[in-house]
Design a protein around this motif. Structure first.
Motif, mmCIF file in Angstrom:
data_model
loop_
_atom_site.group_PDB
_atom_site.id
_atom_site.type_symbol
_atom_site.label_atom_id
_atom_site.label_comp_id
_atom_site.label_asym_id
_atom_site.label_seq_id
_atom_site.Cartn_x
_atom_site.Cartn_y
_atom_site.Cartn_z
ATOM 1 N N ASP A 77 0.827 -1.210 0.000
ATOM 2 C CA ASP A 77 0.000 0.000 0.000
ATOM 3 C C ASP A 77 0.859 1.257 0.000
ATOM 4 N N VAL A 78 1.923 1.256 0.791
ATOM 5 C CA VAL A 78 2.803 2.432 0.846
ATOM 6 C C VAL A 78 3.477 2.636 -0.508
ATOM 7 N N CYS A 79 3.876 1.542 -1.127
ATOM 8 C CA CYS A 79 4.527 1.605 -2.442
ATOM 9 C C CYS A 79 3.586 2.233 -3.470
ATOM 10 N N ARG A 80 2.333 1.790 -3.465
ATOM 11 C CA ARG A 80 1.343 2.359 -4.406
ATOM 12 C C ARG A 80 1.087 3.833 -4.088
ATOM 13 N N ARG A 81 1.072 4.160 -2.794
ATOM 14 C CA ARG A 81 0.826 5.542 -2.380
ATOM 15 C C ARG A 81 1.944 6.457 -2.894
ATOM 16 N N HIS A 83 3.884 5.881 -5.497
ATOM 17 C CA HIS A 83 3.707 5.986 -6.956
ATOM 18 C C HIS A 83 2.661 7.043 -7.296
ATOM 19 N N ASP A 84 1.518 6.960 -6.609
ATOM 20 C CA ASP A 84 0.417 7.866 -6.932
ATOM 21 C C ASP A 84 0.788 9.321 -6.613
ATOM 22 N N VAL A 86 3.838 10.591 -6.737
ATOM 23 C CA VAL A 86 4.775 11.011 -7.783
ATOM 24 C C VAL A 86 4.023 11.305 -9.075
ATOM 25 N N ALA A 87 3.091 10.422 -9.425
ATOM 26 C CA ALA A 87 2.321 10.607 -10.661
ATOM 27 C C ALA A 87 1.509 11.900 -10.594
ATOM 28 N N ALA A 88 0.908 12.174 -9.427
ATOM 29 C CA ALA A 88 0.104 13.391 -9.278
ATOM 30 C C ALA A 88 0.985 14.638 -9.403
ATOM 31 N N TYR A 89 2.173 14.565 -8.818
ATOM 32 C CA TYR A 89 3.106 15.701 -8.913
ATOM 33 C C TYR A 89 3.467 15.985 -10.367
ATOM 34 N N LEU A 90 3.827 14.929 -11.084
ATOM 35 C CA LEU A 90 4.237 15.111 -12.477
ATOM 36 C C LEU A 90 3.080 15.655 -13.308
ATOM 37 N N GLU A 91 1.891 15.177 -13.018
ATOM 38 C CA GLU A 91 0.711 15.646 -13.752
ATOM 39 C C GLU A 91 0.505 17.138 -13.512
ATOM 40 N N GLN A 92 0.694 17.543 -12.250
ATOM 41 C CA GLN A 92 0.569 18.966 -11.907
ATOM 42 C C GLN A 92 1.566 19.817 -12.691
ATOM 43 N N GLN A 93 2.726 19.216 -12.944
ATOM 44 C CA GLN A 93 3.778 19.940 -13.677
ATOM 45 C C GLN A 93 3.535 19.897 -15.182
ATOM 46 N N GLY A 94 2.471 19.224 -15.576
ATOM 47 C CA GLY A 94 2.207 19.080 -17.004
ATOM 48 C C GLY A 94 3.130 18.080 -17.655
ATOM 49 N N ASP A 95 3.682 17.217 -16.842
ATOM 50 C CA ASP A 95 4.646 16.234 -17.311
ATOM 51 C C ASP A 95 3.971 14.864 -17.380
ATOM 52 N N GLU A 96 4.363 14.100 -18.368
ATOM 53 C CA GLU A 96 3.798 12.763 -18.459
ATOM 54 C C GLU A 96 4.893 11.732 -18.218
ATOM 55 N N ALA A 97 4.645 10.877 -17.249
ATOM 56 C CA ALA A 97 5.661 9.887 -16.914
ATOM 57 C C ALA A 97 5.557 8.685 -17.840
ATOM 58 N N PRO B 99 7.242 -8.261 -7.769
ATOM 59 C CA PRO B 99 6.323 -7.216 -8.253
ATOM 60 C C PRO B 99 5.158 -6.941 -7.311
ATOM 61 N N ILE B 100 4.729 -5.689 -7.312
ATOM 62 C CA ILE B 100 3.536 -5.243 -6.588
ATOM 63 C C ILE B 100 2.572 -4.706 -7.645
ATOM 64 N N THR B 101 1.335 -5.123 -7.553
ATOM 65 C CA THR B 101 0.370 -4.758 -8.594
ATOM 66 C C THR B 101 -0.006 -3.273 -8.525
ATOM 67 N N HIS B 102 -0.323 -2.746 -9.706
ATOM 68 C CA HIS B 102 -0.838 -1.378 -9.800
ATOM 69 C C HIS B 102 -1.582 -1.253 -11.125
ATOM 70 N N GLY B 103 -2.616 -0.450 -11.137
ATOM 71 C CA GLY B 103 -3.437 -0.327 -12.335
ATOM 72 C C GLY B 103 -2.767 0.404 -13.482
ATOM 73 N N SER B 104 -1.787 1.254 -13.187
ATOM 74 C CA SER B 104 -1.157 2.049 -14.236
ATOM 75 C C SER B 104 -0.145 1.212 -15.027
ATOM 76 N N PRO B 105 -0.198 1.310 -16.356
ATOM 77 C CA PRO B 105 0.783 0.563 -17.177
ATOM 78 C C PRO B 105 2.195 1.112 -17.039
ATOM 79 N N ASN B 106 2.334 2.334 -16.518
ATOM 80 C CA ASN B 106 3.670 2.927 -16.359
ATOM 81 C C ASN B 106 4.281 2.659 -14.984
ATOM 82 N N ALA B 107 3.546 1.949 -14.148
ATOM 83 C CA ALA B 107 4.048 1.683 -12.794
ATOM 84 C C ALA B 107 4.948 0.462 -12.774
ATOM 85 N N ARG B 108 6.080 0.606 -12.140
ATOM 86 C CA ARG B 108 6.986 -0.531 -11.912
ATOM 87 C C ARG B 108 7.213 -0.618 -10.407
ATOM 88 N N LEU B 109 6.345 -1.306 -9.739
ATOM 89 C CA LEU B 109 6.407 -1.367 -8.283
ATOM 90 C C LEU B 109 6.919 -2.726 -7.842
#
Lengths: 108, 203
Positions: A77-81, A83-84, A86-97, B99-109
Motif C-alpha cells: 500500500d505504501v509503495c502504491r501511495r 507511486h500515486d 509522484v504521478a500526481a506531482y508530475l501531472e501537476q507539472q504538465g509532465d507525463e511519466a 512485483p507489486i500490482t498497480h493499475g497504471s501501465p507505467n508503474a513498476r512497483l
C-alpha cells in the motif's frame, strides 16, 4: 541532468513526506553515481545528489524511487501511495511519466 | 504492471555487497555506540538496516538468556548464533524484485527479496522464544501469481511443544506476507531446532 534537479528535489521531499515511508534510499546505481562524479570533475558542475532519480528521455519522464517503509502499514500500500503521489506531482507539472519505478528495499 | 525478468535465486555464497562494504562486526559496534555518531553509509543502506534489525532482536534474546543464566551453562551450544550471523550477510542482499500490482501501465512497483526475508525473520521472531535463521523463497517470485514455497529455519527457547511453535511461526509469517506482498504463497515450511535441548537434558 542538472535540469532535472528541481524535480528530483521536490520528489525527494514528497516521497519523504508520504505516510508509511521511513527512509528514501539512493536509487542511482553505484556506477551511475561514479560516472556522475567523473562528469562533475570534468565539467565543474555540481551534481544532483537527491536519492530520487529523474531522467527525461524523449519517451517521457522516468522516475526511480527506492524506499524503506515502516511496519505499521502494508508495504504494498505504501509503495502504491508513493507511486500515486509522484504521478500526481508530475501531472501537476504538465509532465507525463513514461515510467515510475518504486522499490521497497526494507520493511520495519 | 511490469513484467520483470526472472532471475534465479542465489544462495550459494556470501555477498558482502549486501552490507554495502560493511561487516556484521562493524554493525555490532555501531549498535554498541547507540548509532552515534551517525554513519550515513550504514543508515542509507537497506542491507545494513535489515541486518541491524536482526542484530537488535538477537541482542534482546541474548539479554533474556543471560537473565535466565542459560548462557552461563558451561556446556552451552551457541552455534545457532554463529549460524544466524553467518547467514545474515548472505540473506540481506536485495536479491530478486518481487512485483507489486498497480493499475497504471507505467508503474513498476516492487519489493526486494531481501526486504521480504527481513520481514519474515521479524515475523518469526515475534513468536515468543523463537529466533529465526535462514529464509528462502522458492519459485519464480518475479512473476505475479506464481506459486511460492517459503522455507524458514528457526531456533526455539522455552517452547513447550515444537509443533505448536512451528504452527505459530507459520501463521505469523503468512499473515505478514499477505499484508505486505502480493505473493501467491502455496506453502510455508517451518523447521525449528530446540536450541535448549542440551541444556534441558542437564537440568
Amino acid at each position: 541532468m542538472p535540469d532535472t534537479d528541481p524535480i528530483s528535489t521536490d520528489l525527494t521531499e514528497l516521497v519523504q513526506a508520504t505516510p508509511g515511508v521511513r527512509i528514501v534510499y539512493d536509487a542511482a546505481s553505484t556506477i551511475g553515481r561514479v560516472l556522475d562524479k567523473v562528469v562533475d570533475f570534468v565539467t565543474g558542475r555540481e551534481s544532483d545528489t537527491n536519492p530520487v532519480v529523474v531522467k527525461e528521455p524523449k519517451s517521457g519522464t522516468q522516475v526511480r524511487v527506492n524506499i524503506g517503509v515502516s511496519d505499521d502499514e502494508s508495504a504494498s500500500d505504501v509503495c502504491r501511495r508513493v507511486h500515486d503521489a509522484v504521478a500526481a506531482y508530475l501531472e501537476q507539472q504538465g509532465d507525463e511519466a513514461s515510467e515510475i519505478s518504486v522499490k521497497v528495499c526494507s520493511i520495519g | 504492471m511490469s513484467n520483470h525478468s526472472a532471475e534465479p535465486a542465489d544462495f550459494s555464497g556470501d555477498e558482502p555487497e549486501g552490507l554495502d562494504g560493511h561487516t556484521i562486526e562493524e554493525l555490532n559496534d555501531y549498535l554498541d555506540r547507540d548509532r552515534t555518531p551517525t554513519d550515513a553509509s550504514i543508515d542509507n543502506s537497506p542491507g545494513c538496516q535489515i541486518a541491524l534489525g536482526t542484530l537488535e532482536r538477537l541482542r534482546g534474546l541474548t539479554r533474556t538468556l543471560l537473565d535466565r543464566d542459560a548462557l552461563a551453562e558451561p556446556e552451552r551450544d551457541d552455534s545457532w548464533v554463529s549460524s544466524i550471523l553467518a547467514g545474515l550477510t548472505r540473506e540481506v542482499h536485495a536479491g530478486r524484485d518481487i512485483p507489486i500490482t498497480h493499475g497504471s501501465p507505467n508503474a513498476r512497483l516492487s519489493v526486494t527479496e531481501g526486504a521480504v526475508r527481513g520481514m519474515i525473520r521479524a515475523a518469526g521472531d515475534s513468536v515468543g522464544g523463537i529466533v529465526t535463521g535462514r529464509c528462502r523463497l522458492e519459485g519464480d517470485v518475479t512473476e505475479l501469481g506464481e506459486p511460492i514455497n517459503v522455507l524458514v529455519e528457526a531456533n526455539a527457547f522455552w517452547v513447550d511443544r515444537l509443533a505448536d511453535a512451528e504452527e505459530d511461526v507459520r501463521r505469523a509469517v503468512r499473515a505478514e506476507l499477505e499484508r505486505h506482498t502480493d505473493l501467491n504463497i502455496e506453502a510455508i515450511d517451518v523447521t525449528i531446532e530446540d536450541a535448549t535441548a542440551s541444556l534441558a537434558s542437564t537440568e
